[in-house]
Design a protein around this motif. Structure first.
Motif, PDB file in Angstrom:
ATOM      1  N   ALA A 189     106.539-126.418  56.897  1.00  0.00           N
ATOM      2  CA  ALA A 189     105.489-127.250  57.495  1.00  0.00           C
ATOM      3  C   ALA A 189     105.800-128.733  57.335  1.00  0.00           C
ATOM      4  O   ALA A 189     105.557-129.532  58.255  1.00  0.00           O
ATOM      5  N   ALA A 190     106.350-129.115  56.186  1.00  0.00           N
ATOM      6  CA  ALA A 190     106.698-130.526  55.960  1.00  0.00           C
ATOM      7  C   ALA A 190     107.814-130.960  56.896  1.00  0.00           C
ATOM      8  O   ALA A 190     107.767-132.061  57.467  1.00  0.00           O
ATOM      9  N   ILE A 191     108.826-130.110  57.063  1.00  0.00           N
ATOM     10  CA  ILE A 191     109.918-130.437  57.979  1.00  0.00           C
ATOM     11  C   ILE A 191     109.395-130.577  59.401  1.00  0.00           C
ATOM     12  O   ILE A 191     109.723-131.536  60.116  1.00  0.00           O
ATOM     13  N   LYS A 192     108.560-129.623  59.813  1.00  0.00           N
ATOM     14  CA  LYS A 192     108.093-129.648  61.204  1.00  0.00           C
ATOM     15  C   LYS A 192     107.229-130.879  61.478  1.00  0.00           C
ATOM     16  O   LYS A 192     107.332-131.488  62.556  1.00  0.00           O
TER      17      LYS A 192
ATOM     18  N   THR B 208     113.515-128.360  64.151  1.00  0.00           N
ATOM     19  CA  THR B 208     112.948-127.868  62.895  1.00  0.00           C
ATOM     20  C   THR B 208     113.719-126.650  62.402  1.00  0.00           C
ATOM     21  O   THR B 208     114.039-126.537  61.216  1.00  0.00           O
ATOM     22  N   ILE B 209     114.017-125.725  63.314  1.00  0.00           N
ATOM     23  CA  ILE B 209     114.787-124.538  62.952  1.00  0.00           C
ATOM     24  C   ILE B 209     116.150-124.943  62.407  1.00  0.00           C
ATOM     25  O   ILE B 209     116.604-124.433  61.371  1.00  0.00           O
ATOM     26  N   LEU B 210     116.813-125.857  63.088  1.00  0.00           N
ATOM     27  CA  LEU B 210     118.155-126.265  62.681  1.00  0.00           C
ATOM     28  C   LEU B 210     118.134-126.927  61.306  1.00  0.00           C
ATOM     29  O   LEU B 210     118.983-126.635  60.445  1.00  0.00           O
ATOM     30  N   ILE B 211     117.179-127.804  61.072  1.00  0.00           N
ATOM     31  CA  ILE B 211     117.059-128.457  59.769  1.00  0.00           C
ATOM     32  C   ILE B 211     116.707-127.431  58.695  1.00  0.00           C
ATOM     33  O   ILE B 211     117.230-127.473  57.578  1.00  0.00           O
TER      34      ILE B 211
ATOM     35  N   ILE C 172     117.494-124.214  58.632  1.00  0.00           N
ATOM     36  CA  ILE C 172     118.692-123.418  58.331  1.00  0.00           C
ATOM     37  C   ILE C 172     119.623-124.191  57.413  1.00  0.00           C
ATOM     38  O   ILE C 172     120.131-123.657  56.409  1.00  0.00           O
ATOM     39  N   ALA C 173     119.887-125.457  57.770  1.00  0.00           N
ATOM     40  CA  ALA C 173     120.878-126.241  57.046  1.00  0.00           C
ATOM     41  C   ALA C 173     120.408-126.665  55.667  1.00  0.00           C
ATOM     42  O   ALA C 173     121.233-126.914  54.783  1.00  0.00           O
ATOM     43  N   SER C 174     119.103-126.730  55.465  1.00  0.00           N
ATOM     44  CA  SER C 174     118.593-127.219  54.183  1.00  0.00           C
ATOM     45  C   SER C 174     117.972-126.093  53.363  1.00  0.00           C
ATOM     46  O   SER C 174     118.605-125.513  52.482  1.00  0.00           O
ATOM     47  N   ALA C 175     116.742-125.726  53.669  1.00  0.00           N
ATOM     48  CA  ALA C 175     115.991-124.792  52.817  1.00  0.00           C
ATOM     49  C   ALA C 175     116.539-123.379  52.841  1.00  0.00           C
ATOM     50  O   ALA C 175     116.643-122.730  51.795  1.00  0.00           O
ATOM     51  N   LEU C 176     116.873-122.858  54.023  1.00  0.00           N
ATOM     52  CA  LEU C 176     117.401-121.489  54.074  1.00  0.00           C
ATOM     53  C   LEU C 176     118.704-121.398  53.301  1.00  0.00           C
ATOM     54  O   LEU C 176     118.909-120.465  52.512  1.00  0.00           O
ATOM     55  N   HIS C 177     119.604-122.354  53.507  1.00  0.00           N
ATOM     56  CA  HIS C 177     120.862-122.326  52.776  1.00  0.00           C
ATOM     57  C   HIS C 177     120.633-122.454  51.278  1.00  0.00           C
ATOM     58  O   HIS C 177     121.264-121.764  50.480  1.00  0.00           O
ATOM     59  N   ALA C 178     119.724-123.327  50.887  1.00  0.00           N
ATOM     60  CA  ALA C 178     119.430-123.470  49.454  1.00  0.00           C
ATOM     61  C   ALA C 178     118.927-122.161  48.863  1.00  0.00           C
ATOM     62  O   ALA C 178     119.316-121.763  47.760  1.00  0.00           O
ATOM     63  N   ALA C 179     118.057-121.473  49.612  1.00  0.00           N
ATOM     64  CA  ALA C 179     117.462-120.237  49.109  1.00  0.00           C
ATOM     65  C   ALA C 179     118.487-119.139  48.915  1.00  0.00           C
ATOM     66  O   ALA C 179     118.363-118.313  48.002  1.00  0.00           O
TER      67      ALA C 179
ATOM     68  N   LYS D 219     109.407-141.740  55.021  1.00  0.00           N
ATOM     69  CA  LYS D 219     108.908-141.953  53.651  1.00  0.00           C
ATOM     70  C   LYS D 219     107.771-140.983  53.345  1.00  0.00           C
ATOM     71  O   LYS D 219     107.683-140.448  52.239  1.00  0.00           O
ATOM     72  N   ARG D 220     106.890-140.769  54.314  1.00  0.00           N
ATOM     73  CA  ARG D 220     105.802-139.803  54.114  1.00  0.00           C
ATOM     74  C   ARG D 220     106.363-138.396  53.896  1.00  0.00           C
ATOM     75  O   ARG D 220     105.835-137.627  53.073  1.00  0.00           O
ATOM     76  N   PHE D 221     107.405-138.073  54.615  1.00  0.00           N
ATOM     77  CA  PHE D 221     108.073-136.786  54.450  1.00  0.00           C
ATOM     78  C   PHE D 221     108.584-136.630  53.019  1.00  0.00           C
ATOM     79  O   PHE D 221     108.378-135.590  52.379  1.00  0.00           O
ATOM     80  N   GLY D 222     109.207-137.663  52.499  1.00  0.00           N
ATOM     81  CA  GLY D 222     109.700-137.629  51.121  1.00  0.00           C
ATOM     82  C   GLY D 222     108.579-137.462  50.114  1.00  0.00           C
ATOM     83  O   GLY D 222     108.692-136.689  49.150  1.00  0.00           O
TER      84      GLY D 222
END
Length: 868
Positions: free
Chosen positions: A648-651, A709-712, A714-721, A813-816
């Motif tokens: 939700a934050a990414i989107k 959103t999907i691409l980000i 995959i590259a960030s949270a899904l890969h980390a998980a 910045k709000r995202f962070g």
């Protein structure tokens, strides 16, 4: 926007600038090893900034004077042909030692440009390197442009001698433009730079080039070395589809013209390589050194010299983390010269093979053996997104009946209901109580080939029951193997049920091991390699070929591409290649990449976003009243609960960003670069699936927001998980074995007697052997580590200089801040002991989706990109 700038700058005025260059790589791999050549090429193909840069900086007064030239390009005044005016050559001047923007390892130089009113406002510049060696250009900042102020140019690029390039090296100011909004004087330069990055599709690529192009996975085998190393081309056919990789243009192998020859050097576009003051240089060189040098030595030592190829007890496995394996001095001396041996293994006298204790046994050394932990790791482990809700009984197969016969499950109500607390199958399905971990269809077509080798295994189905306390309970495991006559006869299957005592309890434990072996293999090949690393690479290539660096979507996605092409190229060299780490130590062996290709047939980009994935697997249902628009049917599902907050934050961030630059859906359709990018992703990058009807048409803002959103994700949270828990869970090979070597023993056999007399020995003789286990631990530890300068979600390497637009900066910045709030929420969840699935019998909290992390083996942190 640039406008009306006549007379803003007085004729003959000097414009002051500051140029930042990167010093010699801080890691100084040349000093750490002697494995470099005079040009800074580490043996094995890794490039770093060699001693050249330090020498340059030390002698700048005699060397830099007229060696690096800059020419500003106007964004507001043309030269008569429509192109922006180009200023006179200007050279670097004095060394600046202290300025606010100076980062670690960087060096600054003054520069002054002649720039008058007829030249207007600068919007780009050319740089020309007249020296023999390359340098890393970080940025150029122009100060006090009259009536305009400061202009930043973020570069982050290697600059080679000008004669190496067919076109001049150009960089643009940190302005952001849709193609139709580009200042007229910059249109030509924007288009020409993209042409340069696309190349012409011919020739063998060399190290200094920046060309992005596509190729098939035809570089995994080495048929010229020996026939057993030949591998089929993956991608380019209906039978073996696959995403595309970056093209290198190496010559065909002699014995198989369809395959590309291999060598120590592999090309990736120069700015995709490590070496930008990144400690991953060090981390990845360890991986390469371990793969190509250390692992073969360990195999030889363990097998031939220690003459002890098997673990004899669970205590012996645990000794790897306590005292380590004692090595005689003469053997230790053979390992010591190997580069980075001491960094890979913490040595203490003769205790050379000592690993850090994996988190899964740090609190309780036996809780991993429980049925509760076995099931919990399906929703809170390293492969937490495979479990599905069971919606029909018995489970069916999608395999072709003509080829594989009837693969309907043989699990019956009689198997399950005695352990369901009085609930019937029909009631459990109606009340969303039954789930399945299904590793049947993905492996069954390969079983006959795999079982013809030293590996022996089954296709598996595991039925799970959701209990009233929210925990999961395994009810039955079905193990299936091919019919002895032919595949078309269907599988031979047997169902195993939980037993707590006697030899049958040991048989049940072995059945669970076969499930985990399948899960570990599917995780590594599909969840990790295919569904993050491989599927993202075509997006990186298409982005650089069609979205200018000043395009808003290029700026949005750039942090999420960092180092991915490099780590993927490394993987093709030492991990997923013929007889590489994956083939050698995991279930699939020589058929590993074919297995992932089989799974890719069913890959759907639009289903990779977390909400859609949860709905597809039936573990959630739509619910407009819930915060994320859906309701989880397993309420205490750590990966899903935490992931939805991150999603939700990414989107929200992407939504605010896209809507700032695109004021209408029509602007999406009219964006020529965006349309070319998406067309190529679909038709070339993922071309084997181009006829699928599920692709976004890219006709409106909603589609662009969802795609980004999907691409980000995959590259960030899904890969980390799926990555950073590899060692914490799999570093204990007993908990996540990667291979099985013999089938479940039949009653009356010698193997069955061994199970009854010495279960630990029987288990160890069934799962991953010692050699492969040591290899797995070595590689998984490296893959699970964070580099010291990793960039995490909500951070950008360029600070606030990546764009000059205020509102996107504020939104970022709000995202962070939102991610920091989410992290505190996740910590609170892990402190709630009523949520039993969050820490389980092993007392290991679910931390893989904490956004931040420190350096090292932390089992937490979401990097922006797939960088290891």
């Amino acid at each position: 926007m640039y406008s009306g700038v006549k007379s803003l700058i007085n004729r003959g005025q000097k414009v002051k600038g500051t140029v930042l260059l990167m010093q010699k790589n801080v890691l100084d791999i040349n000093a750490l090893t002697s494995a470099t050549t005079a040009t800074g090429l580490i043996k094995g193909g890794f490039k770093v900034a060699g001693g050249f840069t330090n020498t340059l900086i030390d002698t700048y007064t005699s060397t830099w004077g007229r060696s690096v030239a800059f020419r500003l390009i106007s964004a507001t005044s043309t030269d008569g042909s429509g192109k922006g005016k180009v200023g006179k050559k200007t050279y670097l001047e004095g060394l600046v030692t202290t300025i606010p923007i100076l980062g670690a390892g960087q060096t600054a130089f003054d520069i002054h440009f002649d720039w008058d009113s007829e030249m207007g406002i600068p919007g780009a510049f050319y740089v020309e390197n007249n020296m023999q060696g390359e340098f890393f250009l970080v940025s150029l900042t122009l100060e006090d442009i009259p009536n305009h102020g400061t202009i930043h140019f973020v570069c982050n690029s290697w600059i080679y001698k000008y004669t190496y390039y067919k076109t001049e090296r150009i960089f643009f100011a940190n302005k952001t433009y849709l193609p139709s909004e580009t200042p007229a004087p910059l249109v030509y330069y924007r288009q020409e730079e993209l042409k340069t990055l696309r190349g012409d599709g011919t020739g063998e690529r060399v190290e200094w080039e920046r060309i992005y192009d596509y190729d098939l996975y035809n570089d995994l085998g080495s048929p010229d070395k020996k026939a057993s190393l030949a591998r089929p081309v993956i991608g380019g056919s209906r039978n073996m589809p696959y995403p595309r990789r970056g093209r290198t243009g190496r010559k065909p192998s002699k014995k198989d013209p369809k395959s590309e020859s291999r060598g120590d050097f592999f090309y990736i576009p120069r700015d995709e390589s490590f070496g930008h003051l990144k400690s991953s240089d060090f981390l990845v060189y360890i991986l390469k050194s371990a793969s190509q040098n250390l692992v073969p030595q360990l195999r030889s030592i363990v097998t031939l010299q220690l003459n002890n190829p098997e673990f004899n007890s669970f205590d012996e496995v645990r000794s790897l983390y306590d005292g380590g394996i004692k090595l005689p001095t003469n053997i230790l001396s053979k390992l010591s010269p190997i580069p980075f041996f001491k960094e890979v293994f913490r040595t203490d006298g003769e205790s050379a093979l000592k690993f850090p204790p994996p988190k899964v046994i740090q609190v309780n050394q036996s809780a991993w053996m429980t049925d509760e932990e076995f099931a919990r790791e399906m929703i809170a482990g390293v492969n937490p997104h495979i479990i599905q809700r069971l919606q029909e009984f018995p489970p069916k197969s999608k395999l072709d009946r003509q080829l594989y016969g009837d693969n309907t499950s043989t699990i019956t109500k009689e198997h399950l209901e005695p352990n369901m607390g009085g609930v019937t199958i029909e009631q459990a399905i109606q009340n969303n109580k039954l789930y399945i971990l299904d590793h049947h269809d993905s492996i069954y077509p390969f079983l006959r080939k795999i079982n013809a080798t030293n590996t022996k295994t089954y296709a598996t189905r595991t039925i799970i029951f959701l209990q009233n306390d929210g925990t999961l309970k395994p009810l039955a495991i079905e193990l299936s193997k091919p019919h002895p006559q032919a595949d078309s006869f269907g599988p031979v299957s047997k169902v195993y049920l939980p037993v707590s005592e006697g030899v049958e309890a040991s048989i049940w434990f072995l059945a669970k091991a076969f499930v985990v072996v399948n899960d570990a293999t599917h995780h590594q090949l599909c969840s990790h390699w295919l569904n993050t690393h491989a599927v993202v690479e075509p997006f990186i290539i298409a982005t650089n070929r069609h979205l200018s660096v000043v395009h808003p979507i290029h700026k949005l996605l750039l942090p999420h591409y960092r180092d991915t092409m490099n780590i993927n190229a490394l993987a093709r060299n030492v991990l997923v290649n013929a007889e590489g780490i994956i083939e050698s130590t995991f279930l699939g062996g020589a058929y590993s990449m074919e297995m992932s290709s089989f799974v890719y047939k069913d890959w759907v980009f639009t289903e990779q976003g977390l909400p859609h994935d949860l709905l597809k697997r039936g573990v959630a249902v739509e619910d407009p009243t819930s915060p994320h628009g859906l309701r989880l049917l397993i309420k205490d599902y750590p990966y899903a609960v935490d992931g939805l907050d991150i999603w939700a934050a990414i989107k929200l961030w992407v939504e605010e960003y896209v809507n700032f630059y695109y004021k209408s859906d029509a602007a999406i359709v009219q964006d020529s670069e965006l349309q070319a990018f998406w067309k190529e992703v679909v038709e070339v990058g993922h071309g084997d699936l181009k006829n699928a009807t599920w692709w976004f048409k890219m006709q409106n803002r909603a589609e662009l927001i969802e795609a980004c959103t999907i691409l980000i994700w995959i590259a960030s949270a899904l890969h980390a998980a799926v990555n950073f828990g590899q060692y914490p869970y799999g570093g204990y090979i007993l908990n996540r074995p990667t291979k099985s070597r013999r089938l479940i023993p039949e009653k009356g056999s010698a193997e069955y007697d061994e199970v009854s007399k010495n279960f630990q020995k029987a288990y160890l003789n069934t799962i991953t052997p010692k050699n492969d286990a040591l290899t797995d631990l070595t590689i998984l530890e490296v893959l699970s580590r964070h580099a010291s300068d990793e960039q995490y979600l909500g951070q950008r390497n360029e600070g606030e200089l990546w764009t000059s637009d205020t509102l996107p900066l504020e939104s970022f910045k709000r995202f962070g801040r939102k991610l920091a709030e989410i992290e505190q929420k996740l910590i609170g969840r892990n402190n709630d002991e009523s949520l039993r699935n969050r820490y389980g019998p092993v007392k290991m909290p679910y931390t893989l989706l904490y956004p931040s992390s420190e350096e090292g083996l932390t089992c937490r942190g979401i990097p922006n990109s797939i960088s290891i």
